[in-house]
Design a protein around this motif. Structure first.
Motif, PDB file in Angstrom:
ATOM      1  N   ARG A 122      33.691  51.066 -14.560  1.00 42.60           N
ATOM      2  CA  ARG A 122      32.560  51.935 -14.211  1.00 42.60           C
ATOM      3  C   ARG A 122      31.596  52.118 -15.379  1.00 42.60           C
ATOM      4  N   LEU A 123      32.115  52.251 -16.593  1.00 45.40           N
ATOM      5  CA  LEU A 123      31.303  52.651 -17.735  1.00 45.40           C
ATOM      6  C   LEU A 123      30.595  51.496 -18.426  1.00 45.40           C
ATOM      7  N   THR A 124      31.187  50.318 -18.433  1.00 51.57           N
ATOM      8  CA  THR A 124      30.592  49.203 -19.177  1.00 51.57           C
ATOM      9  C   THR A 124      29.310  48.721 -18.501  1.00 51.57           C
ATOM     10  N   PRO A 125      28.416  48.075 -19.254  1.00 54.65           N
ATOM     11  CA  PRO A 125      27.109  47.690 -18.717  1.00 54.65           C
ATOM     12  C   PRO A 125      27.201  46.762 -17.517  1.00 54.65           C
ATOM     13  N   GLY A 126      26.267  46.931 -16.582  1.00 58.14           N
ATOM     14  CA  GLY A 126      26.184  46.062 -15.415  1.00 58.14           C
ATOM     15  C   GLY A 126      26.772  46.701 -14.178  1.00 58.14           C
ATOM     16  N   ASP A 127      26.167  46.407 -13.030  1.00 54.54           N
ATOM     17  CA  ASP A 127      26.654  46.964 -11.762  1.00 54.54           C
ATOM     18  C   ASP A 127      27.378  45.928 -10.916  1.00 54.54           C
ATOM     19  N   HIS A 128      27.733  44.791 -11.527  1.00 55.39           N
ATOM     20  CA  HIS A 128      28.470  43.748 -10.819  1.00 55.39           C
ATOM     21  C   HIS A 128      29.944  44.154 -10.696  1.00 55.39           C
ATOM     22  N   ALA A 129      30.672  43.430  -9.855  1.00 54.35           N
ATOM     23  CA  ALA A 129      32.110  43.678  -9.716  1.00 54.35           C
ATOM     24  C   ALA A 129      32.808  43.323 -11.010  1.00 54.35           C
ATOM     25  N   LYS A 130      33.683  44.225 -11.497  1.00 51.07           N
ATOM     26  CA  LYS A 130      34.366  44.023 -12.769  1.00 51.07           C
ATOM     27  C   LYS A 130      35.856  44.264 -12.621  1.00 51.07           C
ATOM     28  N   ILE A 287      21.263  44.137 -22.871  1.00 50.69           N
ATOM     29  CA  ILE A 287      22.097  42.998 -22.490  1.00 50.69           C
ATOM     30  C   ILE A 287      23.254  43.460 -21.614  1.00 50.69           C
ATOM     31  N   VAL A 288      23.672  42.592 -20.715  1.00 47.67           N
ATOM     32  CA  VAL A 288      24.833  42.840 -19.852  1.00 47.67           C
ATOM     33  C   VAL A 288      25.825  41.717 -20.114  1.00 47.67           C
ATOM     34  N   PRO A 289      26.831  41.958 -20.946  1.00 52.40           N
ATOM     35  CA  PRO A 289      27.785  40.893 -21.294  1.00 52.40           C
ATOM     36  C   PRO A 289      28.586  40.436 -20.082  1.00 52.40           C
ATOM     37  N   ASP A 290      29.006  39.162 -20.131  1.00 52.11           N
ATOM     38  CA  ASP A 290      29.963  38.690 -19.129  1.00 52.11           C
ATOM     39  C   ASP A 290      31.324  39.336 -19.359  1.00 52.11           C
ATOM     40  N   LEU A 291      31.718  39.406 -20.637  1.00 47.97           N
ATOM     41  CA  LEU A 291      32.952  40.073 -21.036  1.00 47.97           C
ATOM     42  C   LEU A 291      32.632  41.006 -22.196  1.00 47.97           C
ATOM     43  N   ILE A 292      33.331  42.120 -22.270  1.00 50.48           N
ATOM     44  CA  ILE A 292      33.155  43.061 -23.365  1.00 50.48           C
ATOM     45  C   ILE A 292      34.534  43.479 -23.864  1.00 50.48           C
ATOM     46  N   LEU A 302      45.027  56.493 -30.765  1.00 48.69           N
ATOM     47  CA  LEU A 302      46.202  55.755 -30.323  1.00 48.69           C
ATOM     48  C   LEU A 302      45.824  54.286 -30.104  1.00 48.69           C
ATOM     49  N   PRO A 303      46.785  53.367 -30.294  1.00 51.35           N
ATOM     50  CA  PRO A 303      46.469  51.941 -30.179  1.00 51.35           C
ATOM     51  C   PRO A 303      46.267  51.508 -28.734  1.00 51.35           C
ATOM     52  N   LEU A 304      45.041  51.105 -28.432  1.00 50.54           N
ATOM     53  CA  LEU A 304      44.701  50.598 -27.109  1.00 50.54           C
ATOM     54  C   LEU A 304      43.460  49.728 -27.250  1.00 50.54           C
ATOM     55  N   ALA A 305      43.385  48.696 -26.457  1.00 46.25           N
ATOM     56  CA  ALA A 305      42.226  47.814 -26.444  1.00 46.25           C
ATOM     57  C   ALA A 305      42.071  47.263 -25.036  1.00 46.25           C
ATOM     58  N   ALA A 306      40.911  46.659 -24.797  1.00 43.42           N
ATOM     59  CA  ALA A 306      40.661  46.161 -23.441  1.00 43.42           C
ATOM     60  C   ALA A 306      39.686  45.005 -23.456  1.00 43.42           C
ATOM     61  N   VAL A 307      39.803  44.176 -22.438  1.00 37.45           N
ATOM     62  CA  VAL A 307      38.761  43.217 -22.069  1.00 37.45           C
ATOM     63  C   VAL A 307      38.294  43.611 -20.674  1.00 37.45           C
ATOM     64  N   THR A 308      36.993  43.787 -20.529  1.00 38.15           N
ATOM     65  CA  THR A 308      36.394  44.146 -19.247  1.00 38.15           C
ATOM     66  C   THR A 308      35.285  43.153 -18.956  1.00 38.15           C
ATOM     67  N   GLY A 309      35.166  42.740 -17.707  1.00 38.97           N
ATOM     68  CA  GLY A 309      34.097  41.796 -17.416  1.00 38.97           C
ATOM     69  C   GLY A 309      33.999  41.429 -15.959  1.00 38.97           C
ATOM     70  N   ARG A 310      33.119  40.467 -15.713  1.00 40.68           N
ATOM     71  CA  ARG A 310      32.888  39.994 -14.355  1.00 40.68           C
ATOM     72  C   ARG A 310      34.207  39.646 -13.687  1.00 40.68           C
ATOM     73  N   ALA A 311      34.376  40.127 -12.476  1.00 38.56           N
ATOM     74  CA  ALA A 311      35.658  39.967 -11.790  1.00 38.56           C
ATOM     75  C   ALA A 311      36.042  38.499 -11.638  1.00 38.56           C
ATOM     76  N   ASP A 312      35.067  37.625 -11.361  1.00 32.40           N
ATOM     77  CA  ASP A 312      35.413  36.214 -11.168  1.00 32.40           C
ATOM     78  C   ASP A 312      35.911  35.588 -12.465  1.00 32.40           C
ATOM     79  N   ILE A 313      35.347  35.999 -13.599  1.00 28.44           N
ATOM     80  CA  ILE A 313      35.824  35.475 -14.878  1.00 28.44           C
ATOM     81  C   ILE A 313      37.183  36.049 -15.214  1.00 28.44           C
ATOM     82  N   MET A 314      37.335  37.360 -15.050  1.00 28.98           N
ATOM     83  CA  MET A 314      38.602  38.016 -15.387  1.00 28.98           C
ATOM     84  C   MET A 314      39.755  37.502 -14.531  1.00 28.98           C
TER      85      MET A 314
END
Length: 452
Positions: A122-130, A287-292, A302-314
């Motif tokens: 919801r929060l990352t840039p772009g309104d495409h499916a993620k 810019i609207v990254p494909d992946l962020i 606390l230790p946490l990380a993520a990859v968020t991006g276009r649903a088709d790529i993910m």
């Protein structure tokens, strides 16, 4: 001494007295004792910047074992944006730890992981499916972003940029530009990694369009778009010196990637989560990254990380191709949800902009009177002062180090960075008060003035 509160300082959190307090020289005797133990027990490759034994932190201060209270202008390298021991985070972590600490999401899924993924989508840039996947560190997120891009495109090559920093693992060392201390002696590194020139206006004098044309020419000639899986870049380059690319540079690179079927990865490990006065720095550059990739500020320490991006790529990797034993640990996820709540509802995005305005204004005042401060730059609460030899743009690393050391000795946590080692960076927690910020800058200004 400012804005003192009354509470037990051992408890930490925002209830700590919000003051700079010097009880002993730094390091004091109790801190020296711990540092001696560190020297005996901890590998010497694990360095430290501030010679104290921290026992509590919160608001805008860190308290050491000797009772010294230091103004925090580092946030654990942009991690504690919501403040150390933020009440929302403490409550969420306590509740989750009492329920369960681990099942491994790949074995027994739980709501916290899914809720964090939903929030990131919801929060990352772009309104495409993620879609999102959770990991433990920024480097791990970057490695997985590259894996995902390679699987999606069927290509192997990856381009990173001059002055980049992406981590300390084998692949991310290959992506990172600076040799010492990150890469020297640790090779050979992962293959099919190439480097292009970045926009660095203070040193190259190019417009964004000119710098992008230069970079794209290098990529075309040395790699070729048909071989390229991904381009990865920090919207504001962190360890490389808080370099803000010229307007239009990032957008031009992103558009070239889209036109050539190349995955555009924005590494927002340091810039993400309100740090730059926007939830993500990509927003500032249109810019609207494909992946962020995200980490650091995501979970309040606390230790946490993520990859968020276009649903088709993910969704390109096969089932079982992504994961890890601790990725999306339930306690870290609880902390992340609480931190996101704080970012969205406690005015922290706006606060980052206010902090940035104060930092830039004061540093530019110093710059006007001292030609050794070559450039002040940044966005939000991510601001840099680049030091040079007077009358030139020649980097002066010794001065930057001296200013940081002198500030630390007077009770202000201050960090350096930059490919040339000549940048002092300002990364205060967004919970810091104006009084503490002003006092910290007074100390930095006095340190610079005293160094001839």
């Amino acid at each position: 001494m400012t804005d003192t509160m009354t509470s037990d300082p051992v408890l930490g959190g925002p209830g700590l007295p919000q003051e700079r307090r010097m009880v002993t020289a730094i390091p004091g005797p109790k801190s020296r004792e711990l540092l001696a133990r560190k020297a005996e027990a901890v590998a010497s490759g694990v360095a430290h910047t501030v010679p104290i034994a921290a026992v509590a932190a919160g608001g805008g201060v860190i308290v050491d074992a000797d009772g010294n209270s230091l103004i925090d202008l580092g946030s654990g390298i942009a991690v504690t944006g919501v403040g150390n021991s933020n009440p929302r985070v403490v409550e969420a972590v306590t509740r989750q730890a009492a329920a369960f600490t681990h099942t491994c999401f790949m074995i027994s899924p739980y709501e916290g992981y899914v809720a964090v993924a939903e929030a990131l989508n919801r929060l990352t840039p772009g309104d495409h499916a993620k879609k999102s996947a959770l990991f433990n560190s920024g480097a791990e997120a970057v490695e997985n972003a590259v894996k995902i891009a390679r699987k999606f495109t069927g290509r192997q090559a990856v381009v990173a940029f001059d002055h980049a920093y992406h981590g300390r693992t084998n692949l991310t060392m290959a992506l990172t530009a600076k040799s010492m201390p990150y890469k020297s002696g640790f090779g050979p590194f992962a293959g099919e990694v190439y480097r292009a020139p970045v926009s660095y206006p203070f040193h190259d004098g190019l417009s964004g369009a000119e710098a992008a044309t230069r970079a794209i020419s290098v990529i075309d000639k040395q790699v070729g778009a048909s071989n390229l899986a991904a381009v990865i870049i920090e919207p504001i380059l962190g360890e490389g010196g808080f370099i803000v690319p010229a307007d239009g540079f990032l957008l031009a690179i992103s558009e070239w990637c889209t036109a050539n079927g190349v995955v555009f990865i924005a590494d927002e490990v340091q810039t993400g989560f309100a740090r730059t006065g926007a939830m993500f720095a990509s927003e500032l550059f249109g810019i609207v990254p494909d992946l962020i990739t995200t980490a650091k500020g995501i979970a309040g320490g606390l230790p946490l990380a993520a990859v968020t991006g276009r649903a088709d790529i993910m969704d390109a990797p096969h089932v079982g191709g992504l994961g890890g034993t601790y990725g999306g640990n339930p306690i870290a996820c609880a902390a992340a949800l609480a931190s996101i709540e704080a970012f969205e509802h406690d005015g922290l995005v706006e606060r980052a902009s206010q902090i940035g305005a104060k930092l830039v204004d004061r540093l530019q005042q110093i710059q006007a009177a001292d030609s050794r401060l070559g450039e002040v730059r940044g966005r939000g609460a991510m601001v840099a002062a680049e030091f040079v030899r007077p009358g030139t743009r020649e980097p002066d690393a010794a001065l930057a180090v001296a200013v940081a050391k002198a500030s630390i000795a007077q009770g202000v946590v201050l960090l350096t960075c930059g490919t040339y080692g000549n940048v002092v960076r300002f990364l205060p927690p967004l919970s810091i008060s104006d009084d503490l910020l002003d006092e910290g800058l007074d100390v930095v200004a006095a340190a610079l003035k005293e160094i001839s």
